[in-house]
Design a protein around this motif. Structure first.
Motif, short mmCIF file in Angstrom:
data_model
loop_
_atom_site.label_atom_id
_atom_site.label_comp_id
_atom_site.label_asym_id
_atom_site.label_seq_id
_atom_site.Cartn_x
_atom_site.Cartn_y
_atom_site.Cartn_z
N VAL A 129 26.64 -47.65 -21.19
CA VAL A 129 25.67 -48.81 -21.70
C VAL A 129 27.16 -49.63 -21.07
O VAL A 129 27.19 -50.30 -20.09
N GLU A 130 28.37 -49.09 -22.09
CA GLU A 130 29.65 -49.92 -22.16
C GLU A 130 30.63 -49.89 -20.09
O GLU A 130 30.58 -51.16 -20.02
N ASP A 131 30.07 -48.68 -19.24
CA ASP A 131 30.34 -49.10 -18.23
C ASP A 131 29.48 -49.74 -17.18
O ASP A 131 30.36 -50.38 -16.69
N MET A 132 28.05 -49.31 -18.13
CA MET A 132 27.32 -50.58 -17.07
C MET A 132 27.66 -52.21 -16.92
O MET A 132 27.81 -52.77 -16.26
N LEU A 136 28.82 -54.95 -14.37
CA LEU A 136 28.04 -56.62 -14.38
C LEU A 136 28.76 -56.92 -14.16
O LEU A 136 28.87 -58.36 -13.29
N ASP A 137 29.17 -57.04 -15.51
CA ASP A 137 30.43 -58.50 -16.01
C ASP A 137 31.77 -58.95 -14.20
O ASP A 137 31.78 -59.78 -14.38
N LYS A 138 32.39 -57.34 -14.18
CA LYS A 138 33.11 -57.91 -12.59
C LYS A 138 32.55 -58.10 -11.91
O LYS A 138 32.72 -59.29 -11.48
N LEU A 139 30.38 -57.96 -11.24
CA LEU A 139 31.21 -58.39 -10.11
C LEU A 139 30.33 -59.81 -10.23
O LEU A 139 30.35 -60.73 -9.29
N PHE A 149 20.56 -57.14 -15.61
CA PHE A 149 20.30 -55.59 -15.25
C PHE A 149 18.70 -55.47 -16.57
O PHE A 149 18.35 -56.17 -17.35
N ILE A 150 17.48 -55.36 -15.75
CA ILE A 150 16.26 -54.76 -16.96
C ILE A 150 16.43 -53.40 -16.67
O ILE A 150 16.17 -52.95 -15.66
N GLU A 151 16.37 -52.21 -17.84
CA GLU A 151 15.85 -50.95 -17.61
C GLU A 151 14.38 -50.80 -17.32
O GLU A 151 13.24 -51.76 -17.69
N SER A 152 14.78 -50.02 -16.73
CA SER A 152 12.87 -49.65 -16.66
C SER A 152 12.44 -48.01 -16.14
O SER A 152 13.19 -47.29 -15.71
#
Length: 351
Positions: A129-132, A136-139, A149-152
């Motif tokens: 979770v932390e890495d993701m 996404l924050d950087k992007l 992000f939506i988990e599926s």
């Protein structure tokens, strides 16, 4: 003449002012809401989103079933089948690349030019979770566009559509798709329960041109078959790399049913004498996974798995098939893709 030019200049100035004012008022009309994604990140989005970019193939597969008119770009060049389903406008969208995966090639400049209101990633959590969150924050900071992000995963795939509806501001559409998806998963669970009581049936699922790239137990790509109660005979990841298996290894396993993804693999299994020693081939339980827009089991393992549930039940547990698979397929393609199946597509699904 001078007087006429003065009048024209005044009119032009007035119209320009009114146009600018109208644009400002239109911008002011856009309402924004706070959305918390499945990583716990709080992102501000328009209350109704009209321009979307997917981060990869999983997101694209879900979003195209939600509403392809929302796309401002695609991850890869659309196939001929996608052109037939979604038209030339969709096929001519700019190619943006993908953010995750071994072949990640996201074109940030093209993404900025495409000007989506949000970039959406859907699927499993990549890494932790932390890495993701950091990814996404950087992007998001790099492109200046909200990223969510939506988990599926299959058992909760209905919730994917509920969350998409919330994020995009189309709750009614999201709930409608979720209802169909949840019914499919409930059907799979009921079949799995019966299979548990009567005895699970064994299966082998192979991908690749020769069918010898084995999908092992617990792998995301074989989840549909396991969800309906199938027993995967390849119980661990093959150590030789890339999950390759050979026929000598398969001879030692109770291969009662075979599913393959490629036409070449199907031909190899049913026509090659070396495969004929397997119980599945002797009994005629060899299945080429249908491919209409997407394969029904995976490729990608996304929304296509919803109708894949009805397909795999019809093959692995026909005695428990209380739903008509082809009728469900017609309903699925009409609802999710706004596409009425052709006779040739029904024939492909029926094989």
């Amino acid at each position: 003449m001078k007087k006429l030019l003065t009048i024209l200049l005044i009119l032009l100035t007035t119209f320009s002012f009114l146009f600018a004012q109208g644009q400002m008022e239109k911008a002011d009309e856009i309402k924004y809401v706070s959305f918390t994604d499945d990583l716990g990140r709080e992102v501000t989005l328009p209350s109704v989103v009209t321009r979307v970019a997917p981060s990869g193939s999983m997101a694209s597969a879900f979003l195209v079933s939600f509403d392809q008119d929302l796309f401002v770009g695609v991850t890869t060049k659309p196939s001929d089948v996608e052109k037939e389903f979604f038209g030339e406008k969709f096929a001519s969208l700019p190619i943006l690349g993908t953010f995750y995966g071994k072949k990640a090639n996201l074109n940030k400049e093209a993404l900025i030019v495409a000007n989506p209101q949000v970039v959406i990633d859907i699927g499993e959590i990549k890494g932790n979770v932390e890495d993701m969150i950091n990814d996404l924050d950087k992007l998001q900071a790099d492109i200046g566009i909200p990223v969510i992000f939506i988990e599926s995963y299959l058992q909760d795939i209905g919730n994917t559509y509920v969350r998409l509806g919330e994020a995009l501001g189309y709750q009614e559409r999201g709930n409608k798709l979720a209802e169909f998806a949840e019914a499919a998963v409930s059907y799979a669970n009921s079949v799995a329960k019966k299979a548990e009581q009567s005895g699970k049936k064994n299966f082998y699922y192979g991908i690749g041109y020769d069918g010898l790239n084995a999908i092992p137990t617990g792998n995301f790509h074989g989840e549909v078959l396991e969800t309906i109660g199938g027993n995967n005979v390849v119980d661990t990841t093959i150590s030789s790399g890339n999950n390759q298996i050979n026929l000598e290894e398969l001879y030692k396993l109770p291969v009662d049913n075979i599913f393959v993804l490629e036409e070449s693999a199907y031909n190899a299994v049913v026509n090659n004498k070396e495969w004929s020693y397997l119980p599945a081939v002797k009994s005629g339980n060899v299945y080429k996974v249908p491919y209409v827009l997407f394969p029904l089991i995976d490729g990608p393992p996304a929304v296509n798995r919803i109708i894949g549930i009805y397909y795999t039940v019809s093959k692995l547990y026909p005695e428990f098939a209380s739903e008509n698979y082809i009728e469900k397929a017609k309903e699925f393609y009409s609802l999710f893709y706004r596409h009425e199946l052709t006779e040739s597509e029904i024939k492909e699904l029926s094989r």
